[in-house]
Design a protein around this motif. Structure first.
Motif, mmCIF file in Angstrom:
data_model
loop_
_atom_site.group_PDB
_atom_site.id
_atom_site.type_symbol
_atom_site.label_atom_id
_atom_site.label_comp_id
_atom_site.label_asym_id
_atom_site.label_seq_id
_atom_site.Cartn_x
_atom_site.Cartn_y
_atom_site.Cartn_z
ATOM 1 N N THR A 146 0.820 -0.831 0.155
ATOM 2 C CA THR A 146 -0.267 -0.059 0.063
ATOM 3 C C THR A 146 1.105 0.823 0.203
ATOM 4 O OG1 THR A 146 -0.500 -0.615 2.289
ATOM 5 C CG2 THR A 146 -1.568 -1.164 0.930
ATOM 6 N N GLU A 147 0.703 2.371 -0.125
ATOM 7 C CA GLU A 147 0.742 3.509 -0.141
ATOM 8 C C GLU A 147 1.664 3.792 0.683
ATOM 9 O OE1 GLU A 147 0.178 8.682 -0.912
ATOM 10 O OE2 GLU A 147 -2.204 6.832 -0.739
ATOM 11 N N PHE A 148 1.295 3.518 2.191
ATOM 12 C CA PHE A 148 2.001 3.958 3.236
ATOM 13 C C PHE A 148 3.136 2.386 3.743
ATOM 14 C CE2 PHE A 148 -1.085 6.836 3.305
ATOM 15 C CZ PHE A 148 -0.493 8.252 3.244
ATOM 16 N N ALA A 149 3.166 1.955 3.803
ATOM 17 C CA ALA A 149 3.766 -0.054 3.223
ATOM 18 C C ALA A 149 5.187 0.758 3.744
ATOM 19 C CB ALA A 149 4.049 -0.724 3.008
ATOM 20 N N ASP A 150 6.566 0.027 4.414
ATOM 21 C CA ASP A 150 7.645 0.223 4.698
ATOM 22 C C ASP A 150 8.576 -0.788 4.122
ATOM 23 O OD1 ASP A 150 10.502 1.189 5.842
ATOM 24 O OD2 ASP A 150 9.391 0.307 8.127
ATOM 25 N N ILE A 151 8.619 -0.932 2.769
ATOM 26 C CA ILE A 151 8.773 -1.731 2.133
ATOM 27 C C ILE A 151 10.431 -2.006 2.777
ATOM 28 C CG2 ILE A 151 9.929 -2.312 -0.818
ATOM 29 C CD1 ILE A 151 7.659 -0.910 -0.265
ATOM 30 N N ASP A 152 10.957 -1.040 3.635
ATOM 31 C CA ASP A 152 12.296 -1.985 4.167
ATOM 32 C C ASP A 152 12.768 -2.581 4.585
ATOM 33 O OD1 ASP A 152 14.317 -0.715 2.038
ATOM 34 O OD2 ASP A 152 13.957 1.590 3.630
ATOM 35 N N GLY A 153 11.671 -2.557 5.758
ATOM 36 C CA GLY A 153 11.405 -3.306 7.102
ATOM 37 C C GLY A 153 10.274 -4.560 6.381
ATOM 38 N N ILE A 154 10.338 -5.503 5.582
ATOM 39 C CA ILE A 154 9.201 -5.915 4.977
ATOM 40 C C ILE A 154 10.453 -7.631 5.803
ATOM 41 C CG2 ILE A 154 8.782 -7.885 3.180
ATOM 42 C CD1 ILE A 154 7.952 -5.610 1.404
ATOM 43 N N VAL A 155 9.639 -8.197 6.380
ATOM 44 C CA VAL A 155 10.248 -9.697 7.199
ATOM 45 C C VAL A 155 9.460 -11.061 6.484
ATOM 46 C CG1 VAL A 155 9.046 -9.537 9.489
ATOM 47 C CG2 VAL A 155 11.649 -9.967 9.046
ATOM 48 N N ILE A 156 10.395 -11.696 6.548
ATOM 49 C CA ILE A 156 9.903 -13.448 6.708
ATOM 50 C C ILE A 156 9.602 -13.837 8.415
ATOM 51 C CG2 ILE A 156 10.212 -15.695 5.062
ATOM 52 C CD1 ILE A 156 11.071 -14.457 3.076
ATOM 53 N N ILE A 157 9.204 -14.478 9.001
ATOM 54 C CA ILE A 157 8.988 -15.090 10.043
ATOM 55 C C ILE A 157 8.998 -16.556 9.272
ATOM 56 C CG2 ILE A 157 6.927 -15.631 12.151
ATOM 57 C CD1 ILE A 157 6.544 -13.183 12.082
ATOM 58 N N ARG A 158 9.661 -17.817 9.298
ATOM 59 C CA ARG A 158 9.954 -19.061 9.125
ATOM 60 C C ARG A 158 9.899 -19.766 10.326
ATOM 61 N NH1 ARG A 158 13.714 -19.276 4.426
ATOM 62 N NH2 ARG A 158 12.058 -18.588 4.105
ATOM 63 N N LYS A 159 9.124 -20.935 9.721
ATOM 64 C CA LYS A 159 9.238 -22.018 11.624
ATOM 65 C C LYS A 159 10.531 -23.132 10.635
ATOM 66 C CE LYS A 159 3.731 -21.497 12.000
ATOM 67 N NZ LYS A 159 2.993 -22.548 10.873
ATOM 68 N N ASN A 160 11.259 -23.216 11.835
ATOM 69 C CA ASN A 160 12.317 -23.884 12.013
ATOM 70 C C ASN A 160 12.086 -25.041 13.022
ATOM 71 O OD1 ASN A 160 13.750 -23.104 9.943
ATOM 72 N ND2 ASN A 160 14.444 -21.534 10.971
ATOM 73 N N GLY A 161 11.170 -25.667 12.887
ATOM 74 C CA GLY A 161 11.333 -27.383 14.332
ATOM 75 C C GLY A 161 10.063 -26.308 15.100
ATOM 76 N N ASP A 162 10.340 -25.908 16.244
ATOM 77 C CA ASP A 162 9.667 -25.445 17.557
ATOM 78 C C ASP A 162 9.788 -23.638 17.485
ATOM 79 O OD1 ASP A 162 8.094 -27.892 18.040
ATOM 80 O OD2 ASP A 162 10.147 -28.418 19.696
ATOM 81 N N ARG A 163 11.167 -23.254 16.579
ATOM 82 C CA ARG A 163 11.233 -22.367 16.833
ATOM 83 C C ARG A 163 10.858 -21.360 15.587
ATOM 84 N NH1 ARG A 163 17.912 -22.232 16.924
ATOM 85 N NH2 ARG A 163 16.492 -21.025 14.647
ATOM 86 N N LEU A 164 11.010 -20.100 16.109
ATOM 87 C CA LEU A 164 10.099 -18.858 14.825
ATOM 88 C C LEU A 164 11.826 -18.624 14.539
ATOM 89 C CD1 LEU A 164 6.459 -17.771 15.738
ATOM 90 C CD2 LEU A 164 7.425 -19.755 14.165
ATOM 91 N N THR A 165 11.933 -18.109 13.333
ATOM 92 C CA THR A 165 13.034 -17.657 13.274
ATOM 93 C C THR A 165 12.373 -16.084 12.269
ATOM 94 O OG1 THR A 165 13.800 -17.743 10.797
ATOM 95 C CG2 THR A 165 15.021 -19.006 12.838
ATOM 96 N N SER A 166 13.436 -15.001 11.517
ATOM 97 C CA SER A 166 13.050 -13.499 11.019
ATOM 98 C C SER A 166 14.041 -13.825 9.751
ATOM 99 C CB SER A 166 12.739 -12.154 11.402
ATOM 100 O OG SER A 166 14.143 -11.935 12.039
ATOM 101 N N VAL A 167 13.720 -13.880 8.298
ATOM 102 C CA VAL A 167 14.038 -13.662 7.203
ATOM 103 C C VAL A 167 14.432 -12.073 6.531
ATOM 104 C CG1 VAL A 167 15.120 -14.426 4.487
ATOM 105 C CG2 VAL A 167 14.157 -15.832 6.934
ATOM 106 N N ARG A 168 15.054 -11.306 6.908
ATOM 107 C CA ARG A 168 15.255 -9.938 6.266
ATOM 108 C C ARG A 168 15.101 -10.042 4.817
ATOM 109 N NH1 ARG A 168 12.985 -5.894 9.079
ATOM 110 N NH2 ARG A 168 14.844 -4.998 8.244
ATOM 111 N N THR A 169 14.524 -8.923 4.389
ATOM 112 C CA THR A 169 14.444 -9.215 2.979
ATOM 113 C C THR A 169 14.826 -7.351 2.313
ATOM 114 O OG1 THR A 169 12.465 -7.984 2.480
ATOM 115 C CG2 THR A 169 12.318 -10.735 2.029
#
Length: 199
Positions: A146-169
């Motif tokens: 959208t118009e006010f989206a923070d494109i630099d802040g997009i992150v992917i939340i990924r499940k690795n077993g029982d843990r959650l990790t974040s992947v920066r884009t």
């Protein structure tokens, strides 16, 4: 005049010879497609040739397994269909005095490759593409930022077993058209179960 016609024909022949070389060079430069690995929720068709009673359509359970007659529990999560074929063949081996019939496993419905896009996109939701997608394609499937989206802040939340990790884009470069400055790490591949957050 004849010399001009001969020159045109020579150039045309050279170009015709050059095209297959260029096509081969392009194919060599293109990376090989990633083989499909099975996800929870995928529908598989299992054929044991010559054994009609062992032909089944199965759905991979959330724990990544399915049950198969005479074999029992089969772990399918993150395996190639050919690897599942080997597991089933090995499981059937005690039932046959000779060679086990050919086993074929096909993914008929890759519904396990699901991901969600939430936040400041035009159409947030859960998506089930029929192919692998990267982070940019995922945001595009959700209608774009959208118009006010923070494109630099997009992150992917990924499940690795029982843990959650974040992947920066780093989709900002791609959306500005700076394709030459991008690397594979800037636009990561989406995996089943990922959540793309667009703040």
């Amino acid at each position: 005049m004849c010399a001009r016609v001969a020159l045109v024909m020579l150039v045309a022949m050279f170009m015709a010879l050059l095209q297959p070389v260029q096509a081969r060079a392009q194919r060599a430069a293109d990376p090989a497609p990633r083989p499909y690995r099975v996800h929870a929720g995928d529908e598989l068709e299992v054929f044991v040739w010559g054994e009609e009673r062992l032909q089944r359509t199965v759905r991979v359970l959330p724990d990544g397994t399915f049950s198969f007659p005479l074999v029992g529990r089969v772990v399918a999560l993150n395996r190639l269909p050919s690897e599942i074929e080997s597991v089933i063949s090995q499981g059937l081996q005690p039932q046959y005095s000779g060679a086990v019939p050919q086993v074929t496993v096909s993914v008929t419905n890759p519904s396990g490759l699901q991901f969600s896009v939430i936040g400041k996109v035009r159409s947030p939701g859960t998506f089930t593409p029929a192919r692998y997608v990267n982070a940019l394609e995922a945001v595009t499937l959700a209608g774009g930022p959208t118009e006010f989206a923070d494109i630099d802040g997009i992150v992917i939340i990924r499940k690795n077993g029982d843990r959650l990790t974040s992947v920066r884009t780093d989709l900002d470069k791609a959306l500005q058209g700076s394709v030459n400055a991008l690397s594979a790490e800037d636009i990561p591949q989406i995996m089943g179960g990922d959540i793309v957050v667009v703040p």
